[in-house]
Motif scaffolding. Structure first.
Motif, PDB file in Angstrom:
ATOM      1  N   ARG A 124       0.852  -1.170   0.000  1.00  0.00           N
ATOM      2  CA  ARG A 124       0.000   0.000   0.000  1.00  0.00           C
ATOM      3  C   ARG A 124       0.897   1.232   0.000  1.00  0.00           C
ATOM      4  NH1 ARG A 124      -1.314  -2.328   5.085  1.00  0.00           N
ATOM      5  NH2 ARG A 124      -0.602  -1.146   6.888  1.00  0.00           N
ATOM      6  N   ASN A 125       0.311   2.389  -0.301  1.00  0.00           N
ATOM      7  CA  ASN A 125       1.129   3.556  -0.596  1.00  0.00           C
ATOM      8  C   ASN A 125       0.678   4.757   0.217  1.00  0.00           C
ATOM      9  OD1 ASN A 125       2.787   5.501  -1.834  1.00  0.00           O
ATOM     10  ND2 ASN A 125       2.684   4.427  -3.792  1.00  0.00           N
ATOM     11  N   ALA A 126       1.530   5.200   1.143  1.00  0.00           N
ATOM     12  CA  ALA A 126       1.278   6.423   1.901  1.00  0.00           C
ATOM     13  C   ALA A 126       2.162   7.571   1.414  1.00  0.00           C
ATOM     14  CB  ALA A 126       1.538   6.175   3.386  1.00  0.00           C
ATOM     15  N   PHE A 127       2.922   7.328   0.332  1.00  0.00           N
ATOM     16  CA  PHE A 127       3.853   8.329  -0.201  1.00  0.00           C
ATOM     17  C   PHE A 127       3.757   8.295  -1.724  1.00  0.00           C
ATOM     18  CE2 PHE A 127       8.668   9.476  -0.458  1.00  0.00           C
ATOM     19  CZ  PHE A 127       8.377  10.831  -0.541  1.00  0.00           C
ATOM     20  N   PRO A 128       2.566   8.566  -2.277  1.00  0.00           N
ATOM     21  CA  PRO A 128       2.354   8.398  -3.721  1.00  0.00           C
ATOM     22  C   PRO A 128       3.143   9.402  -4.548  1.00  0.00           C
ATOM     23  CG  PRO A 128       0.449   9.449  -2.699  1.00  0.00           C
ATOM     24  CD  PRO A 128       1.351   9.033  -1.573  1.00  0.00           C
ATOM     25  N   PHE A 129       3.521   8.974  -5.726  1.00  0.00           N
ATOM     26  CA  PHE A 129       4.352   9.764  -6.635  1.00  0.00           C
ATOM     27  C   PHE A 129       3.524  10.162  -7.847  1.00  0.00           C
ATOM     28  CE2 PHE A 129       7.867   9.499 -10.001  1.00  0.00           C
ATOM     29  CZ  PHE A 129       8.253  10.826  -9.801  1.00  0.00           C
ATOM     30  N   ALA A 130       3.371  11.471  -8.061  1.00  0.00           N
ATOM     31  CA  ALA A 130       2.672  12.000  -9.236  1.00  0.00           C
ATOM     32  C   ALA A 130       3.705  12.603 -10.177  1.00  0.00           C
ATOM     33  CB  ALA A 130       1.656  13.064  -8.825  1.00  0.00           C
ATOM     34  N   VAL A 131       3.844  12.030 -11.347  1.00  0.00           N
ATOM     35  CA  VAL A 131       4.879  12.451 -12.293  1.00  0.00           C
ATOM     36  C   VAL A 131       4.411  13.683 -13.061  1.00  0.00           C
ATOM     37  CG1 VAL A 131       6.302  11.716 -14.246  1.00  0.00           C
ATOM     38  CG2 VAL A 131       5.562  10.039 -12.530  1.00  0.00           C
ATOM     39  N   PRO A 132       5.282  14.699 -13.225  1.00  0.00           N
ATOM     40  CA  PRO A 132       4.916  15.851 -14.064  1.00  0.00           C
ATOM     41  C   PRO A 132       4.473  15.405 -15.452  1.00  0.00           C
ATOM     42  CG  PRO A 132       6.896  16.348 -12.830  1.00  0.00           C
ATOM     43  CD  PRO A 132       6.584  14.891 -12.570  1.00  0.00           C
ATOM     44  N   GLY A 133       3.339  15.949 -15.886  1.00  0.00           N
ATOM     45  CA  GLY A 133       2.783  15.555 -17.166  1.00  0.00           C
ATOM     46  C   GLY A 133       1.935  14.308 -17.113  1.00  0.00           C
ATOM     47  N   TYR A 134       1.954  13.620 -15.972  1.00  0.00           N
ATOM     48  CA  TYR A 134       1.169  12.394 -15.797  1.00  0.00           C
ATOM     49  C   TYR A 134       0.406  12.447 -14.467  1.00  0.00           C
ATOM     50  CZ  TYR A 134       4.305  10.655 -19.461  1.00  0.00           C
ATOM     51  OH  TYR A 134       5.017  10.495 -20.623  1.00  0.00           O
ATOM     52  N   GLY A 135      -0.161  13.610 -14.163  1.00  0.00           N
ATOM     53  CA  GLY A 135      -0.922  13.758 -12.929  1.00  0.00           C
ATOM     54  C   GLY A 135      -0.444  14.861 -12.024  1.00  0.00           C
ATOM     55  N   SER A 136       0.680  15.502 -12.346  1.00  0.00           N
ATOM     56  CA  SER A 136       1.198  16.607 -11.544  1.00  0.00           C
ATOM     57  C   SER A 136       1.339  17.846 -12.417  1.00  0.00           C
ATOM     58  CB  SER A 136       2.559  16.254 -10.945  1.00  0.00           C
ATOM     59  OG  SER A 136       3.171  17.399 -10.367  1.00  0.00           O
ATOM     60  N   PRO A 137       0.971  19.026 -11.894  1.00  0.00           N
ATOM     61  CA  PRO A 137       1.138  20.255 -12.672  1.00  0.00           C
ATOM     62  C   PRO A 137       2.575  20.770 -12.680  1.00  0.00           C
ATOM     63  CG  PRO A 137       0.194  20.760 -10.536  1.00  0.00           C
ATOM     64  CD  PRO A 137       0.258  19.268 -10.628  1.00  0.00           C
ATOM     65  N   ALA A 138       3.457  20.177 -11.870  1.00  0.00           N
ATOM     66  CA  ALA A 138       4.862  20.598 -11.854  1.00  0.00           C
ATOM     67  C   ALA A 138       5.521  20.267 -13.196  1.00  0.00           C
ATOM     68  CB  ALA A 138       5.608  19.912 -10.717  1.00  0.00           C
ATOM     69  N   THR A 139       6.606  20.955 -13.476  1.00  0.00           N
ATOM     70  CA  THR A 139       7.342  20.690 -14.714  1.00  0.00           C
ATOM     71  C   THR A 139       8.699  20.032 -14.457  1.00  0.00           C
ATOM     72  OG1 THR A 139       8.317  22.916 -14.696  1.00  0.00           O
ATOM     73  CG2 THR A 139       6.243  22.621 -15.902  1.00  0.00           C
ATOM     74  N   ARG A 140       9.134  20.015 -13.211  1.00  0.00           N
ATOM     75  CA  ARG A 140      10.418  19.397 -12.866  1.00  0.00           C
ATOM     76  C   ARG A 140      10.348  18.822 -11.462  1.00  0.00           C
ATOM     77  NH1 ARG A 140      10.919  24.777 -13.177  1.00  0.00           N
ATOM     78  NH2 ARG A 140      11.655  24.584 -15.321  1.00  0.00           N
ATOM     79  N   LEU A 141      11.334  17.982 -11.134  1.00  0.00           N
ATOM     80  CA  LEU A 141      11.351  17.272  -9.859  1.00  0.00           C
ATOM     81  C   LEU A 141      12.680  17.469  -9.150  1.00  0.00           C
ATOM     82  CD1 LEU A 141       9.905  13.882 -11.133  1.00  0.00           C
ATOM     83  CD2 LEU A 141       8.736  15.407  -9.534  1.00  0.00           C
ATOM     84  N   ARG A 142      12.631  17.549  -7.819  1.00  0.00           N
ATOM     85  CA  ARG A 142      13.833  17.448  -6.985  1.00  0.00           C
ATOM     86  C   ARG A 142      13.586  16.354  -5.953  1.00  0.00           C
ATOM     87  NH1 ARG A 142      18.071  20.312  -4.643  1.00  0.00           N
ATOM     88  NH2 ARG A 142      18.546  20.872  -6.781  1.00  0.00           N
TER      89      ARG A 142
END
Length: 345
Positions: A127-145
């Motif tokens: 199960r997932n308590a720390f889900p990852f939303a990828v930019p362009g695939y569910g996240s409005p961000a354009t980059r990740l750190r």
């Protein structure tokens, strides 16, 4: 399957089994019998070991996404959570990594000592308590750190791999006490100059500004590590408009606005004092060391107890209104809005 369950359960402490009897079944609480098929030391100080599990019956394992974790049932009956750090595309094995904590509660030491290739165990989840939303695939961000502290690399590794495979703009900072203490350095090095490694013995304790250097608007930050590291990053992000923060930490959150109260154990009659700065779970464990628990952060439900009387102060994020109305309470984070709670224990 029934015979296998009986053989494995025979190795668990009777007290651990009986103390789990009141946990309501959930879809993600399925218990999967697995066998350890790989074991490897992952840090030069020998304090981190990775384990690979395969289903005992050879079947494909349930799917998972980056950020997910397993509940691992140890031979003693202890239930502990570990992030999945392998490849979600591998449907036949799960990989976790465990840092040995010499002065901890014994779960990590038991894993290092008693879990070898060939050991049969049960896992629950994923199960997932720390889900990852990828930019362009569910996240409005354009980059990740990504920021990982020590063993906090475990949920971050699958996120890095996915971001890399999707050609997302990302960078990562990996920090810890020393290079010898950092697990999976060889895998991290494979991402080249996207990754910066800094260590306390060479660079000193990091500030939030250092950990987020180069982060600008439209960036999503994913960090996992010790509570102080997550705290300084959180403080820094509050002054950075347009930056998202997603985090997971190793320890229980600090108690905010805590007041003292009592808990009465209805079956035994004991009355226990809960100080303003300690949780109900802490106090219960001092009286009953076999009381079940896992995450200590209010999301896994393992420490759920039933309130028979008193006014709960619910501080979790997972119990439904119906569960709360029925008297359920998570002992690791929730408190009392009055002077005493009576628990069905």
């Amino acid at each position: 399957m029934r015979l296998l369950d009986a053989l494995v359960n025979a190795r668990l402490r009777w007290t651990a089994i009986t103390n789990r009897r009141d946990l309501a079944p959930r879809r993600d609480d399925r218990r999967i019998p697995v066998r350890v098929v790989g074991r490897r030391i992952e840090a030069h100080d020998n304090d981190v070991v990775s384990l690979r599990f395969a289903a005992v019956d050879g079947r494909a394992l349930p799917a998972w996404r980056p950020g997910a974790h397993l509940d691992l049932e140890l031979p003693s009956g202890r239930l502990r959570q570990y992030s999945l750090c392998g490849d979600p595309a591998d449907t036949r094995t799960y990989r976790i990594a465990v840092r040995r904590i010499p002065d901890g509660d014994g779960g990590s030491a038991e894993t290092h000592r008693a879990v070898e290739v060939g050991t049969t165990l049960f896992v629950r989840g994923p199960r997932n308590a720390f889900p990852f939303a990828v930019p362009g695939y569910g996240s409005p961000a354009t980059r990740l750190r990504f920021v990982a502290g020590g063993i906090g690399i475990t949920p971050i590794l699958p996120m890095m791999r996915l971001a890399h495979s999707l050609r997302v703009d990302w960078t990562m900072l990996y920090t810890g006490r020393s290079r010898d203490a950092l697990p999976f350095l060889d895998e991290v090095a494979g991402f080249g100059d996207r990754v910066t490694v800094r260590t306390d013995d060479r660079d000193g304790l990091p500030t939030g500004a250092e950990l987020l250097r180069g982060v600008g608007p439209d960036t999503a930050v994913y960090c996992c590590g010790p509570a102080p590291m997550v705290g300084v990053i959180g403080a820094a992000v509050r002054g950075m408009p347009g930056v998202e923060l997603h985090s997971e930490r190793f320890s229980a959150p600090p108690i905010v606005n805590g007041t003292p109260f009592e808990v009465e154990l209805a079956r035994g009659g004991e009355v226990l004092a809960v100080p303003a700065d300690r949780s109900v779970l802490d106090v219960l464990l001092a009286q009953r060391p076999d009381q079940p628990y896992s995450c200590r952060q209010g999301f896994c439900r393992t420490c759920k107890v039933r309130v028979l009387a008193g006014a709960p102060d619910h501080r979790d994020t997972v119990l439904t209104p119906a569960e709360r109305a029925a008297g359920d309470l998570l002992a690791c984070v929730s408190r009392c809005a009055g002077e005493r709670l009576v628990l069905d224990l």
